[in-house]
Design a protein around this motif. Structure first.
Motif, PDB file in Angstrom:
ATOM      1  N   GLY A 247       0.810  -1.208   0.000  1.00  0.00           N
ATOM      2  CA  GLY A 247       0.000   0.000   0.000  1.00  0.00           C
ATOM      3  C   GLY A 247       0.843   1.257   0.000  1.00  0.00           C
ATOM      4  N   LEU A 248       1.950   1.247   0.732  1.00  0.00           N
ATOM      5  CA  LEU A 248       2.844   2.402   0.754  1.00  0.00           C
ATOM      6  C   LEU A 248       3.503   2.613  -0.606  1.00  0.00           C
ATOM      7  N   LYS A 249       3.857   1.522  -1.240  1.00  0.00           N
ATOM      8  CA  LYS A 249       4.467   1.622  -2.573  1.00  0.00           C
ATOM      9  C   LYS A 249       3.477   2.204  -3.576  1.00  0.00           C
ATOM     10  N   ALA A 250       2.236   1.725  -3.535  1.00  0.00           N
ATOM     11  CA  ALA A 250       1.215   2.239  -4.459  1.00  0.00           C
ATOM     12  C   ALA A 250       0.955   3.723  -4.219  1.00  0.00           C
ATOM     13  N   ALA A 251       0.920   4.130  -2.947  1.00  0.00           N
ATOM     14  CA  ALA A 251       0.683   5.539  -2.622  1.00  0.00           C
ATOM     15  C   ALA A 251       1.845   6.400  -3.092  1.00  0.00           C
ATOM     16  N   TRP A 252       3.066   5.947  -2.857  1.00  0.00           N
ATOM     17  CA  TRP A 252       4.267   6.683  -3.282  1.00  0.00           C
ATOM     18  C   TRP A 252       4.257   6.867  -4.798  1.00  0.00           C
ATOM     19  N   LEU A 253       3.894   5.808  -5.519  1.00  0.00           N
ATOM     20  CA  LEU A 253       3.865   5.884  -6.979  1.00  0.00           C
ATOM     21  C   LEU A 253       2.791   6.843  -7.466  1.00  0.00           C
ATOM     22  N   ARG A 254       1.636   6.882  -6.790  1.00  0.00           N
ATOM     23  CA  ARG A 254       0.583   7.835  -7.181  1.00  0.00           C
ATOM     24  C   ARG A 254       1.089   9.265  -7.042  1.00  0.00           C
ATOM     25  N   GLY A 255       1.724   9.555  -5.912  1.00  0.00           N
ATOM     26  CA  GLY A 255       2.235  10.899  -5.706  1.00  0.00           C
ATOM     27  C   GLY A 255       3.329  11.250  -6.693  1.00  0.00           C
ATOM     28  N   TYR A 256       4.186  10.297  -6.975  1.00  0.00           N
ATOM     29  CA  TYR A 256       5.304  10.533  -7.905  1.00  0.00           C
ATOM     30  C   TYR A 256       4.782  10.822  -9.314  1.00  0.00           C
ATOM     31  N   ALA A 257       3.801  10.020  -9.751  1.00  0.00           N
ATOM     32  CA  ALA A 257       3.318  10.116 -11.128  1.00  0.00           C
ATOM     33  C   ALA A 257       2.650  11.455 -11.436  1.00  0.00           C
TER      34      ALA A 257
END
Length: 314
Positions: A247-257
Protein backbone atom coordinates in the motif's frame (compact mmCIF):
# COMPACT_ATOMS: atom_id res chain seq x y z
CA UNK A 1 33.09 15.78 26.02
CA UNK A 2 30.42 16.75 23.51
CA UNK A 3 29.26 19.41 25.97
CA UNK A 4 32.55 21.25 25.41
CA UNK A 5 31.88 21.33 21.67
CA UNK A 6 28.43 22.80 22.28
CA UNK A 7 29.90 25.46 24.53
CA UNK A 8 32.26 26.37 21.68
CA UNK A 9 29.40 26.43 19.15
CA UNK A 10 26.97 28.80 20.78
CA UNK A 11 29.04 32.01 20.40
CA UNK A 12 29.39 31.39 16.65
CA UNK A 13 25.78 32.40 15.92
CA UNK A 14 24.10 35.54 17.27
CA UNK A 15 20.81 33.66 17.72
CA UNK A 16 22.30 31.20 20.20
CA UNK A 17 23.41 33.56 22.96
CA UNK A 18 22.40 32.11 26.34
CA UNK A 19 20.85 29.11 24.59
CA UNK A 20 20.29 25.72 26.23
CA UNK A 21 21.11 22.59 24.20
CA UNK A 22 19.06 19.38 24.21
CA UNK A 23 20.25 16.34 22.24
CA UNK A 24 17.38 15.20 19.99
CA UNK A 25 19.14 12.73 17.70
CA UNK A 26 22.36 10.74 17.49
CA UNK A 27 22.87 8.97 14.19
CA UNK A 28 25.61 10.08 11.81
CA UNK A 29 25.78 13.38 13.69
CA UNK A 30 24.76 14.90 17.00
CA UNK A 31 21.64 17.02 16.49
CA UNK A 32 20.56 19.46 19.19
CA UNK A 33 17.59 21.73 19.76
CA UNK A 34 18.79 25.05 21.14
CA UNK A 35 16.21 26.81 23.31
CA UNK A 36 16.72 30.54 23.79
CA UNK A 37 15.77 32.48 26.92
CA UNK A 38 12.81 34.11 25.15
CA UNK A 39 11.36 30.91 23.70
CA UNK A 40 13.17 30.98 20.35
CA UNK A 41 14.33 27.59 19.03
CA UNK A 42 16.96 26.48 16.53
CA UNK A 43 18.45 23.19 15.37
CA UNK A 44 22.22 22.71 15.60
CA UNK A 45 23.90 19.88 13.75
CA UNK A 46 27.35 18.86 14.98
CA UNK A 47 28.92 16.71 12.28
CA UNK A 48 30.62 13.40 12.89
CA UNK A 49 34.36 13.86 12.31
CA UNK A 50 35.57 12.54 8.98
CA UNK A 51 32.16 11.78 7.46
CA UNK A 52 31.71 14.75 5.10
CA UNK A 53 34.18 17.32 3.84
CA UNK A 54 33.47 21.05 3.95
CA UNK A 55 32.77 20.98 0.20
CA UNK A 56 30.28 18.13 0.64
CA UNK A 57 28.42 20.02 3.36
CA UNK A 58 28.46 23.17 1.23
CA UNK A 59 26.92 21.18 -1.63
CA UNK A 60 24.15 19.95 0.65
CA UNK A 61 23.33 23.45 1.89
CA UNK A 62 23.46 24.89 -1.63
CA UNK A 63 20.92 22.33 -2.85
CA UNK A 64 18.69 22.93 0.17
CA UNK A 65 18.57 26.63 -0.56
CA UNK A 66 17.93 26.02 -4.26
CA UNK A 67 15.09 23.60 -3.46
CA UNK A 68 13.47 26.22 -1.24
CA UNK A 69 13.94 29.10 -3.68
CA UNK A 70 13.39 27.35 -7.01
CA UNK A 71 11.39 24.25 -6.15
CA UNK A 72 9.19 25.58 -3.37
CA UNK A 73 10.07 22.60 -1.21
CA UNK A 74 9.41 22.56 2.58
CA UNK A 75 13.01 21.81 3.57
CA UNK A 76 15.30 23.16 6.32
CA UNK A 77 16.71 26.68 6.13
CA UNK A 78 20.39 27.02 7.10
CA UNK A 79 21.43 30.13 9.02
CA UNK A 80 24.78 31.94 8.69
CA UNK A 81 27.07 32.52 11.64
CA UNK A 82 28.58 35.76 12.87
CA UNK A 83 31.09 35.64 10.01
CA UNK A 84 28.39 35.20 7.36
CA UNK A 85 29.35 31.56 6.70
CA UNK A 86 26.90 28.68 6.96
CA UNK A 87 29.55 26.13 7.94
CA UNK A 88 31.43 26.68 11.18
CA UNK A 89 34.39 24.69 12.47
CA UNK A 90 34.40 23.83 16.15
CA UNK A 91 37.33 22.78 18.28
CA UNK A 92 37.48 22.11 21.99
CA UNK A 93 39.87 20.43 24.35
CA UNK A 94 39.69 16.65 24.21
CA UNK A 95 37.53 16.29 21.07
CA UNK A 96 38.19 16.15 17.34
CA UNK A 97 37.51 19.22 15.21
CA UNK A 98 33.99 19.15 13.84
CA UNK A 99 31.88 21.09 11.38
CA UNK A 100 28.67 22.63 12.69
CA UNK A 101 25.59 23.98 10.89
CA UNK A 102 22.58 25.84 12.30
CA UNK A 103 19.03 25.56 10.93
CA UNK A 104 15.81 27.44 11.55
CA UNK A 105 13.44 25.41 13.70
CA UNK A 106 10.72 23.45 11.85
CA UNK A 107 7.42 22.75 13.57
CA UNK A 108 5.95 19.27 13.53
CA UNK A 109 6.41 15.77 14.85
CA UNK A 110 7.86 12.56 13.46
CA UNK A 111 5.21 10.20 12.04
CA UNK A 112 4.96 6.79 13.68
CA UNK A 113 4.67 3.32 12.18
CA UNK A 114 1.17 2.85 13.61
CA UNK A 115 -0.08 6.06 11.93
CA UNK A 116 -2.09 5.93 8.71
CA UNK A 117 0.88 6.27 6.39
CA UNK A 118 -0.54 5.98 2.87
CA UNK A 119 -1.54 9.68 2.52
CA UNK A 120 1.88 10.63 3.85
CA UNK A 121 3.63 8.38 1.32
CA UNK A 122 1.59 9.91 -1.48
CA UNK A 123 2.91 13.30 -0.41
CA UNK A 124 6.40 11.86 -0.10
CA UNK A 125 6.30 10.41 -3.61
CA UNK A 126 5.39 13.85 -4.91
CA UNK A 127 8.26 15.40 -3.00
CA UNK A 128 10.68 12.86 -4.45
CA UNK A 129 9.52 13.54 -8.01
CA UNK A 130 9.81 17.30 -7.56
CA UNK A 131 13.32 16.90 -6.12
CA UNK A 132 14.34 14.70 -9.03
CA UNK A 133 12.98 17.14 -11.59
CA UNK A 134 14.86 19.96 -9.91
CA UNK A 135 18.06 17.92 -9.70
CA UNK A 136 17.98 17.18 -13.42
CA UNK A 137 18.64 20.86 -14.17
CA UNK A 138 20.79 21.53 -11.15
CA UNK A 139 23.63 19.02 -11.14
CA UNK A 140 27.09 20.29 -11.96
CA UNK A 141 30.72 19.42 -11.37
CA UNK A 142 30.56 21.68 -8.32
CA UNK A 143 28.31 19.25 -6.43
CA UNK A 144 30.39 17.10 -4.07
CA UNK A 145 28.24 14.37 -2.54
CA UNK A 146 28.53 10.61 -1.88
CA UNK A 147 27.27 7.91 -4.24
CA UNK A 148 24.51 5.52 -3.20
CA UNK A 149 25.04 2.80 -5.77
CA UNK A 150 26.33 -0.78 -5.76
CA UNK A 151 29.55 0.45 -4.10
CA UNK A 152 27.68 0.56 -0.77
CA UNK A 153 27.89 -3.25 -0.82
CA UNK A 154 31.70 -3.23 -0.97
CA UNK A 155 33.82 -4.09 2.10
CA UNK A 156 34.82 -0.42 2.29
CA UNK A 157 31.27 0.85 1.69
CA UNK A 158 30.26 4.28 2.94
CA UNK A 159 28.45 2.86 6.01
CA UNK A 160 30.82 -0.03 6.58
CA UNK A 161 30.98 -3.70 5.65
CA UNK A 162 27.74 -5.71 5.96
CA UNK A 163 29.90 -8.83 6.33
CA UNK A 164 31.01 -7.58 9.76
CA UNK A 165 27.55 -6.66 10.99
CA UNK A 166 26.05 -8.39 14.04
CA UNK A 167 24.53 -11.75 13.07
CA UNK A 168 25.83 -11.71 9.47
CA UNK A 169 28.04 -14.78 9.90
CA UNK A 170 25.07 -16.99 10.69
CA UNK A 171 23.36 -16.19 7.37
CA UNK A 172 26.45 -15.41 5.31
CA UNK A 173 25.64 -17.85 2.49
CA UNK A 174 22.29 -16.20 1.73
CA UNK A 175 23.69 -12.68 2.05
CA UNK A 176 26.61 -13.47 -0.27
CA UNK A 177 24.20 -14.75 -2.91
CA UNK A 178 21.97 -11.72 -2.41
CA UNK A 179 24.97 -9.39 -2.81
CA UNK A 180 25.85 -11.02 -6.13
CA UNK A 181 22.27 -10.90 -7.39
CA UNK A 182 21.78 -7.26 -6.42
CA UNK A 183 24.94 -6.21 -8.25
CA UNK A 184 23.83 -8.11 -11.35
CA UNK A 185 20.31 -6.68 -11.35
CA UNK A 186 21.52 -3.12 -10.75
CA UNK A 187 24.10 -3.40 -13.54
CA UNK A 188 21.33 -4.51 -15.90
CA UNK A 189 19.15 -1.59 -14.78
CA UNK A 190 21.91 0.92 -15.51
CA UNK A 191 22.58 4.52 -14.54
CA UNK A 192 21.06 6.60 -17.30
CA UNK A 193 20.26 10.23 -16.48
CA UNK A 194 16.54 9.43 -16.54
CA UNK A 195 16.97 7.13 -13.52
CA UNK A 196 20.15 8.15 -11.67
CA UNK A 197 21.03 11.55 -10.21
CA UNK A 198 20.97 13.74 -7.10
CA UNK A 199 18.59 12.36 -4.46
CA UNK A 200 17.70 12.89 -0.79
CA UNK A 201 18.70 9.27 -0.05
CA UNK A 202 17.17 9.09 3.46
CA UNK A 203 13.43 9.89 3.23
CA UNK A 204 12.52 7.62 6.16
CA UNK A 205 9.89 8.50 8.74
CA UNK A 206 12.50 9.89 11.16
CA UNK A 207 13.31 12.60 8.60
CA UNK A 208 9.77 13.92 8.22
CA UNK A 209 7.96 16.49 10.36
CA UNK A 210 4.17 16.57 10.14
CA UNK A 211 2.38 19.70 11.32
CA UNK A 212 -1.29 19.47 10.37
CA UNK A 213 -1.43 19.39 6.57
CA UNK A 214 2.19 20.45 6.19
CA UNK A 215 4.94 17.86 5.82
CA UNK A 216 8.55 19.06 6.03
CA UNK A 217 11.35 16.95 4.57
CA UNK A 218 14.44 17.34 6.75
CA UNK A 219 17.98 15.98 7.15
CA UNK A 220 19.64 16.15 3.75
CA UNK A 221 22.92 15.09 5.36
CA UNK A 222 23.01 11.94 3.20
CA UNK A 223 21.87 13.48 -0.08
CA UNK A 224 23.99 12.26 -2.94
CA UNK A 225 23.99 10.51 -6.28
CA UNK A 226 21.89 7.40 -6.67
CA UNK A 227 18.94 5.82 -8.43
CA UNK A 228 15.81 7.95 -8.17
CA UNK A 229 13.84 4.87 -7.07
CA UNK A 230 16.21 4.53 -4.12
CA UNK A 231 14.36 7.39 -2.43
CA UNK A 232 11.42 4.99 -2.02
CA UNK A 233 13.69 2.27 -0.65
CA UNK A 234 15.03 4.67 1.97
CA UNK A 235 11.48 5.80 2.82
CA UNK A 236 10.50 2.27 3.90
CA UNK A 237 13.58 1.69 6.05
CA UNK A 238 12.77 -0.69 8.93
CA UNK A 239 9.16 -1.17 7.74
CA UNK A 240 9.88 -2.97 4.44
CA UNK A 241 9.01 -6.35 6.02
CA UNK A 242 5.52 -5.30 7.09
CA UNK A 243 2.14 -5.93 5.47
CA UNK A 244 1.69 -2.22 4.75
CA UNK A 245 4.51 -2.20 2.17
CA UNK A 246 2.40 -2.77 -0.99
CA UNK A 247 0.00 0.00 0.00
CA UNK A 248 2.84 2.40 0.75
CA UNK A 249 4.47 1.62 -2.57
CA UNK A 250 1.21 2.24 -4.46
CA UNK A 251 0.68 5.54 -2.62
CA UNK A 252 4.27 6.68 -3.28
CA UNK A 253 3.87 5.88 -6.98
CA UNK A 254 0.58 7.83 -7.18
CA UNK A 255 2.23 10.90 -5.71
CA UNK A 256 5.30 10.53 -7.90
CA UNK A 257 3.32 10.12 -11.13
CA UNK A 258 1.62 13.50 -10.65
CA UNK A 259 4.95 15.19 -11.36
CA UNK A 260 7.23 12.77 -13.18
CA UNK A 261 6.81 9.58 -15.19
CA UNK A 262 8.41 6.28 -14.21
CA UNK A 263 9.04 3.48 -16.68
CA UNK A 264 8.05 -0.13 -15.82
CA UNK A 265 11.69 -1.01 -15.28
CA UNK A 266 11.98 1.84 -12.74
CA UNK A 267 9.08 0.41 -10.76
CA UNK A 268 10.56 -3.09 -10.96
CA UNK A 269 13.90 -1.76 -9.67
CA UNK A 270 12.25 -0.48 -6.49
CA UNK A 271 12.22 -4.01 -5.06
CA UNK A 272 15.92 -4.43 -5.86
CA UNK A 273 16.75 -1.13 -4.20
CA UNK A 274 14.73 -2.00 -1.09
CA UNK A 275 17.03 -5.00 -0.62
CA UNK A 276 20.14 -2.92 -1.33
CA UNK A 277 19.00 -0.42 1.30
CA UNK A 278 18.48 -3.25 3.78
CA UNK A 279 22.04 -4.51 3.17
CA UNK A 280 23.28 -0.95 3.65
CA UNK A 281 21.41 -0.63 6.95
CA UNK A 282 22.90 -3.93 8.05
CA UNK A 283 26.37 -2.49 7.43
CA UNK A 284 25.36 0.64 9.34
CA UNK A 285 24.41 -1.32 12.46
CA UNK A 286 27.93 -2.72 12.56
CA UNK A 287 29.62 0.68 12.48
CA UNK A 288 27.16 2.55 14.71
CA UNK A 289 26.79 0.14 17.60
CA UNK A 290 26.76 3.07 20.05
CA UNK A 291 23.36 4.31 18.81
CA UNK A 292 19.99 3.25 20.18
CA UNK A 293 18.77 2.57 16.64
CA UNK A 294 21.56 0.09 15.92
CA UNK A 295 21.04 -1.65 19.27
CA UNK A 296 17.34 -2.07 18.46
CA UNK A 297 18.12 -3.97 15.24
CA UNK A 298 19.74 -7.15 16.61
CA UNK A 299 17.47 -9.22 14.36
CA UNK A 300 18.37 -7.34 11.16
CA UNK A 301 20.75 -9.89 9.63
CA UNK A 302 18.30 -12.77 10.00
CA UNK A 303 15.39 -10.74 8.64
CA UNK A 304 17.51 -9.52 5.73
CA UNK A 305 18.39 -13.12 4.89
CA UNK A 306 14.71 -14.11 4.92
CA UNK A 307 13.71 -11.26 2.64
CA UNK A 308 16.78 -11.91 0.51
CA UNK A 309 15.87 -15.58 0.07
CA UNK A 310 12.42 -14.56 -1.17
CA UNK A 311 14.01 -12.10 -3.61
CA UNK A 312 16.48 -14.71 -4.87
CA UNK A 313 13.63 -17.16 -5.51
CA UNK A 314 11.65 -14.71 -7.66
Amino acid sequence: MIERAITSCLPLWPQLADGRATLINLSENHTFRIDGPEGQRHILRLHRPGYHTRDAIRSELDWLQALRAEGGMPVPRPLPGNDGQFIQQVSASGISERFAVLFAFEEGSEPQVHDRLEPLFETLGGYAARNHLHAAGYESADVVRPRWDESVLDPDGIWGDWRKAPGADAVRDVLDRLDTRLRSDLAAYGKGRERFGLIHADMRLANLLVDGERVALIDFDDCGFGWFAYDFAAAVSFIDDQDVLPGLKAAWLRGYARHRALAPEDIAAMDTLVLMRRMLLLAWTGTHAETDLARSQAHLAQLTAELGEAYLNQ
